[in-house]
Scaffold this active site. Sequence first.
Site, short mmCIF file in Angstrom:
data_model
loop_
_atom_site.label_atom_id
_atom_site.label_comp_id
_atom_site.label_asym_id
_atom_site.label_seq_id
_atom_site.Cartn_x
_atom_site.Cartn_y
_atom_site.Cartn_z
N ASP A 38 0.86 -1.19 0.00
CA ASP A 38 0.00 0.00 0.00
C ASP A 38 0.89 1.23 0.00
OD1 ASP A 38 -2.16 2.00 0.87
OD2 ASP A 38 -3.28 0.14 1.02
N ASP A 64 3.54 2.03 -4.60
CA ASP A 64 2.62 2.87 -5.37
C ASP A 64 2.38 2.13 -6.67
OD1 ASP A 64 1.38 4.62 -7.10
OD2 ASP A 64 2.71 6.30 -6.69
N VAL A 65 1.16 1.64 -6.86
CA VAL A 65 0.90 0.75 -8.00
C VAL A 65 1.07 1.43 -9.36
CG1 VAL A 65 -0.65 -0.81 -6.75
CG2 VAL A 65 -1.61 1.19 -7.96
N TYR A 156 -13.81 6.99 -12.91
CA TYR A 156 -13.84 5.70 -12.21
C TYR A 156 -14.47 4.63 -13.10
CZ TYR A 156 -14.58 2.33 -8.41
OH TYR A 156 -14.57 1.20 -7.62
N LYS A 160 -12.45 1.35 -14.60
CA LYS A 160 -12.88 -0.01 -14.24
C LYS A 160 -13.35 -0.79 -15.46
CE LYS A 160 -11.99 -0.07 -9.79
NZ LYS A 160 -11.11 -1.07 -9.17
N THR A 191 -16.39 -0.12 3.53
CA THR A 191 -14.94 0.08 3.70
C THR A 191 -14.70 1.57 4.02
OG1 THR A 191 -14.48 0.74 1.42
CG2 THR A 191 -14.48 -1.63 1.87
N1 LIG Z 1 -16.10 -0.31 -1.28
C1 LIG Z 1 -16.91 -0.45 -2.32
O1 LIG Z 1 -18.14 -0.24 -2.21
C2 LIG Z 1 -16.37 -0.92 -3.65
C3 LIG Z 1 -17.29 -1.14 -4.69
C4 LIG Z 1 -16.83 -1.58 -5.92
C5 LIG Z 1 -15.47 -1.80 -6.11
N2 LIG Z 1 -14.60 -1.57 -5.09
C6 LIG Z 1 -13.20 -1.82 -5.38
O2 LIG Z 1 -12.61 -2.55 -4.32
C7 LIG Z 1 -11.23 -2.20 -4.19
C8 LIG Z 1 -10.93 -1.80 -2.76
O3 LIG Z 1 -11.74 -0.69 -2.42
P1 LIG Z 1 -12.00 -0.25 -0.92
O4 LIG Z 1 -13.43 0.11 -0.82
O5 LIG Z 1 -11.41 -1.23 0.04
O6 LIG Z 1 -11.16 1.14 -0.90
P2 LIG Z 1 -10.26 1.81 0.23
O7 LIG Z 1 -10.08 3.22 -0.19
O8 LIG Z 1 -10.81 1.55 1.59
O9 LIG Z 1 -8.88 1.03 0.07
C9 LIG Z 1 -8.10 1.22 -1.08
C10 LIG Z 1 -6.64 1.10 -0.72
O10 LIG Z 1 -5.87 1.39 -1.89
C11 LIG Z 1 -4.75 2.17 -1.49
N3 LIG Z 1 -4.19 2.92 -2.60
C12 LIG Z 1 -4.70 4.04 -3.20
N4 LIG Z 1 -3.86 4.49 -4.14
C13 LIG Z 1 -2.80 3.63 -4.16
C14 LIG Z 1 -1.61 3.55 -4.93
N5 LIG Z 1 -1.30 4.49 -5.86
N6 LIG Z 1 -0.76 2.51 -4.71
C15 LIG Z 1 -1.05 1.59 -3.77
N7 LIG Z 1 -2.14 1.62 -2.99
C16 LIG Z 1 -3.01 2.63 -3.19
C17 LIG Z 1 -5.30 3.07 -0.40
O11 LIG Z 1 -4.24 3.62 0.39
C18 LIG Z 1 -6.20 2.12 0.36
O12 LIG Z 1 -5.53 1.46 1.41
C19 LIG Z 1 -10.98 -1.09 -5.22
O13 LIG Z 1 -10.45 -1.63 -6.39
C20 LIG Z 1 -12.37 -0.54 -5.48
O14 LIG Z 1 -12.49 0.07 -6.74
C21 LIG Z 1 -15.01 -1.13 -3.87
#
Ligand SMILES: NC(=O)c1ccc[n+]([C@@H]2O[C@H](COP(=O)([O-])OP(=O)(O)OC[C@H]3O[C@@H](n4cnc5c(N)ncnc54)[C@H](O)[C@@H]3O)[C@@H](O)[C@H]2O)c1
Length: 249
Positions: A38, A64-65, A156, A160, A191
């Site tokens: 992360d 950093d991805v 977004y 995706k 989350t």
């Molecule tokens: N929560 C939802 O309702 C939901 C719905 C659909 C899809 N998603 C997908 O699920 C996945 C996780 O989402 P989440 O809700 O846990 O989000 P979140 O924001 O709680 O967690 C995302 C994590 O990614 C990290 N991150 C951001 N930029 C980064 C980078 N450049 N390099 C490395 N890490 C980085 C953040 O620090 C964070 O820890 C994502 O791909 C999101 O698109 C989530």
Amino acid sequence: MTGRLEGKVAIVTGAARGIGEGIADLFASEGARVVITDILEEQGEEVATRLQVRGDRAIFQKLDVSDEKSWQAVVAAAVASFGSLTTIVNNAARFSATGLTDTSLDDWDKVVAVNLTGTYLGMKTSMPELLRSGNGSVVNICSLYGLIATTGYTAYHASKGGVRMLSKASALEFAKKGVRINSVYPGDTETPAMENLTEDENAQVLSLVPMGVAGKPIDIAYGSLYLASDEAKYVTGSELVIDGGWSLP
Ligand SMILES: NC(=O)c1ccc[n+]([C@@H]2O[C@H](COP(=O)([O-])OP(=O)(O)OC[C@H]3O[C@@H](n4cnc5c(N)ncnc54)[C@H](O)[C@@H]3O)[C@@H](O)[C@H]2O)c1
């Protein structure tokens, strides 16, 4: 737990919190050695320590991805620490809630860099090790918003939608080479990313979900576990929707 990932070495991105943390936790408890990555160092280290104290094999690496060199260092660290790399989960994401004309070029570039370019870089830099393992698996965490359109989330949605086709094209490319590539489509999931929704916004979202409740990170983690495990050895290019039925109507 039953050791469904015994022998696997997995990198999970965005694993300091939310869905990524849930996936790292479940993978480790099922026997995988897990590289938690992360940009959030302190929270990522805390997750790794929690799993280590529990007796699981996990390390934290800052990543950093969107940065190729950062990816190369993490893949090298995974192999140096655990001897191989069999599995990656591209989960990290950046959110953006603006429509087409309100989305600045800067915001567009940042969202695409993390969500789409980050997934491409993750697969590209880890592929030599996944191929070497002879039994590699990639799980790309996409989104319901990569399948259906709404207004107000232009960058977004676009990022995706790109992850969806990147996953399928890559699955085809590596189908005969021992690396499976699948994608997962979460719906509304509780989350930290969702914590800034107002009560009204939350109720509005839930009104669209046939099951009437939000999912939890563990719901997404169980689907990812199946795809990462050898139980899914005949599954590639698939799209696993975990959304409480949101995409049905
Ligand atoms: N929560 C939802 O309702 C939901 C719905 C659909 C899809 N998603 C997908 O699920 C996945 C996780 O989402 P989440 O809700 O846990 O989000 P979140 O924001 O709680 O967690 C995302 C994590 O990614 C990290 N991150 C951001 N930029 C980064 C980078 N450049 N390099 C490395 N890490 C980085 C953040 O620090 C964070 O820890 C994502 O791909 C999101 O698109 C989530």
